[in-house]
Enzyme design. Structure first.
Site, short mmCIF file in Angstrom:
data_model
loop_
_atom_site.label_atom_id
_atom_site.label_comp_id
_atom_site.label_asym_id
_atom_site.label_seq_id
_atom_site.Cartn_x
_atom_site.Cartn_y
_atom_site.Cartn_z
N TYR A 53 0.68 -1.17 0.00
CA TYR A 53 -0.10 0.62 0.02
C TYR A 53 1.15 1.31 0.03
O TYR A 53 1.73 1.41 1.03
CB TYR A 53 -0.58 -0.05 1.68
CG TYR A 53 -1.62 -0.12 0.82
CD1 TYR A 53 -3.20 0.48 0.32
CD2 TYR A 53 -3.13 -1.18 1.11
CE1 TYR A 53 -4.09 0.43 -0.24
CE2 TYR A 53 -4.68 -1.21 0.89
CZ TYR A 53 -4.96 -0.58 -0.15
OH TYR A 53 -6.19 -0.69 0.21
N GLU A 55 -0.41 4.67 -0.06
CA GLU A 55 -1.57 5.90 -0.63
C GLU A 55 -0.78 7.42 -0.24
O GLU A 55 0.22 7.25 0.35
CB GLU A 55 -2.75 6.05 0.29
CG GLU A 55 -3.59 4.96 -0.22
CD GLU A 55 -4.62 4.78 1.08
OE1 GLU A 55 -4.46 5.43 2.02
OE2 GLU A 55 -5.47 4.09 0.71
N ASP A 202 -7.16 14.76 -24.57
CA ASP A 202 -7.10 13.26 -23.95
C ASP A 202 -6.79 12.66 -24.89
O ASP A 202 -6.95 12.34 -26.29
CB ASP A 202 -8.81 12.49 -23.62
CG ASP A 202 -8.89 11.19 -23.31
OD1 ASP A 202 -7.44 10.40 -23.82
OD2 ASP A 202 -9.90 11.18 -23.16
N THR A 228 -4.31 6.99 -21.36
CA THR A 228 -3.82 5.30 -20.72
C THR A 228 -2.74 4.82 -21.25
O THR A 228 -2.40 5.40 -22.32
CB THR A 228 -4.71 4.56 -21.69
OG1 THR A 228 -5.00 4.76 -22.94
CG2 THR A 228 -6.37 4.84 -20.73
N LYS A 231 -2.85 1.43 -24.92
CA LYS A 231 -3.48 0.93 -26.33
C LYS A 231 -2.56 1.27 -27.07
O LYS A 231 -1.58 0.34 -27.37
CB LYS A 231 -4.21 2.60 -26.54
CG LYS A 231 -6.49 1.94 -25.50
CD LYS A 231 -6.51 3.25 -25.92
CE LYS A 231 -7.71 3.19 -25.04
NZ LYS A 231 -8.06 3.68 -23.60
N ARG A 237 -2.19 -1.96 -18.30
CA ARG A 237 -3.87 -1.36 -18.34
C ARG A 237 -3.62 -0.25 -17.21
O ARG A 237 -2.55 -0.64 -15.80
CB ARG A 237 -4.91 -1.82 -17.99
CG ARG A 237 -4.62 -2.80 -18.88
CD ARG A 237 -6.87 -3.19 -18.37
NE ARG A 237 -7.64 -3.00 -19.41
CZ ARG A 237 -8.08 -3.27 -20.02
NH1 ARG A 237 -7.67 -3.60 -21.29
NH2 ARG A 237 -8.90 -2.33 -20.98
N1 DSN Z 1 -12.54 1.87 -24.09
C1 DSN Z 1 -12.23 2.17 -25.27
C2 DSN Z 1 -11.90 2.37 -26.69
O1 DSN Z 1 -11.99 1.01 -26.80
O2 DSN Z 1 -11.29 3.23 -27.73
C3 DSN Z 1 -12.21 3.61 -24.41
O3 DSN Z 1 -11.90 3.81 -23.16
#
Ligand code: DSN
Length: 417
Positions: A53, A55, A202, A228, A231, A237
């Site tokens: 942990y 925090e 974003d 994120t 991707k 993730r």
């Molecule tokens: N779910 C993601 C996507 O597939 O683009 C975005 O959060």
């Protein structure tokens, strides 16, 4: 697959992991938001950092025993700035968001009073649920106005400015989940300045392309950038928020204790691995190849008569309207899945159908590019898609062709996998 303890003591879970690995190996994954992490990223995820942990933030924790976690988080934050070539004097970074949705919510919480106005892209035109859709807590907490794309499928920046001037939002969001064209961050920056709004980019979808120099960077124009890590960036993730240094106190407080509990340190370790990988020269090649592949796929599909939204792509994804083929998106996705080609059904701009069964499918190349596929394979994939959706051949017959490709282009795992 080498998980001896799972195999011995948790056979049911082991079998499910085995089945999922087999599935991933055998399909052509065209979901633009998915990718394959390296073995090193997977290893970092499965480390004892998951036991701790932490925090708070480095050197200001609510728990003792964090001397190593502090080093890890400091190092990861440094890498996050390094991949975008940002100076720590001007920019701050928070690597604790569990994923993109909480990262966006934390930014709004930090910078926009509840009920105040935010301007973002419509979900139906390519925006994200957390860009203020009514079913998301974001749309229920802040007052969103939206812009979209024109009938040509491109963002109309003059229209964005007109809406911004009328609505006077406190924050403008640029960035999308289903937009196949470059985002002009400079134009958004100018619009935001004119009305004294903050600009949030974003870049969850295109972060890897930005790092690889294959998409313009938002940092000269935006006050805050969220992304994120799983991707095009090809990490675990998770997500991060980069902000102008003077905004960082508010943002840090919004992430913790405002929204989240302890950071997932094993995830942060895996993020650091992915950032190190993204700094290697071959990541630039990877980013460029993603775009070459998407453009080859789009060109070939168009040649066969598919209706590609906006007529093509500048990034890692494309949207296809399948209704002219007499098929809704859901059925098209299901037919492709039978052949082992995985896409996702998606709304298209000005869609008259509903999200659960929209008019389009969304295809992307980050995952197949990680497998090493190039333009030639994109043409083969387009041909398979044509045979299924236009010629209406039995998808099970196409499965063999898909398996030939997936057999030749392995997913990045160690030999004993
Ligand atoms: N779910 C993601 C996507 O597939 O683009 C975005 O959060």
């Amino acid at each position: 697959m080498n998980y001896p303890n799972l195999k011995k003591g948790h056979s049911r879970i082991y079998r499910l992991i085995e089945q999922e690995l087999k599935r991933q190996k055998r399909v052509i994954n065209l979901v633009p938001s998915e990718n394959f992490v390296s073995q090193a990223v997977l290893e970092a995820l499965a480390t004892p950092f998951t036991n701790k942990y932490a925090e708070g933030y480095p050197h200001r924790r609510y728990y003792h025993g964090n001397e190593v976690s502090d080093k890890l988080e400091d190092y990861t934050k440094g890498l996050a700035l390094k991949i975008f070539k940002l100076s720590p004097e001007k920019w701050s970074v928070n690597v604790q968001p569990y994923s993109g949705s909480p990262a966006n919510i934390a930014v709004y919480t930090a910078l926009v009073g509840r009920g105040e106005k935010i301007l973002s892209m419509n979900l139906e035109h390519g925006g994200h649920l957390t860009h203020g859709h009514k079913v998301s807590v974001t749309g229920q907490t802040w007052n969103f106005a939206h812009y979209g794309v024109g009938k040509d499928g491109f963002i109309d920046y003059a229209e964005v400015e007109t809406i911004a001037q009328k609505e006077k939002p406190k924050l403008i969001i640029c960035g999308a989940t289903a937009y196949s064209r470059q985002i002009d961050f400079a134009k958004f920056g100018k619009i935001a300045k004119k009305i004294n709004a903050l600009l949030l980019a974003d870049i969850s979808h295109v972060a890897g392309l930005v790092v690889g120099g294959a998409h313009p960077s938002p940092f000269s124009h935006a006050d805050v950038v969220t992304s994120t890590t799983h991707k095009t960036l090809r990490g675990p993730r998770g997500a991060f928020i980069v902000s102008r240094a003077e905004l960082s106190d508010k943002i840090d407080k919004a992430v913790f204790p405002g929204l989240q509990g302890g950071p997932h340190l094993n995830n942060i370790a895996a993020m650091a691995v992915a950032f190190e990988e993204a700094l290697k020269p071959n990541f630039k090649k990877y980013a460029r190849q993603i775009i070459k592949n998407t453009q080859a796929l789009a060109a070939e599909l168009k040649k066969y008569g598919f209706k590609v939204i906006s007529g093509g792509t500048d990034n890692h994804l494309l949207l296809v309207d399948v209704t002219p083929l007499g098929l809704p998106g859901k059925e098209a996705g299901e037919l492709l899945e039978k052949a082992g080609i995985i896409v996702n059904k998606n709304m298209i701009p000005y869609d008259t159908r509903k999200p659960w069964d929209p008019s389009g499918i969304r295809l992307g190349t980050p995952a197949v590019t990680t497998r090493g596929m190039k333009e030639k394979e994109m043409r083969q994939i387009a041909e398979c898609i044509r045979m299924i959706l236009i010629d209406r051949l039995n998808p099970l017959k196409i499965r063999k062709e898909v398996e030939r490709l997936t057999h030749r282009f392995k997913i990045p795992l160690t030999p004993n996998d």
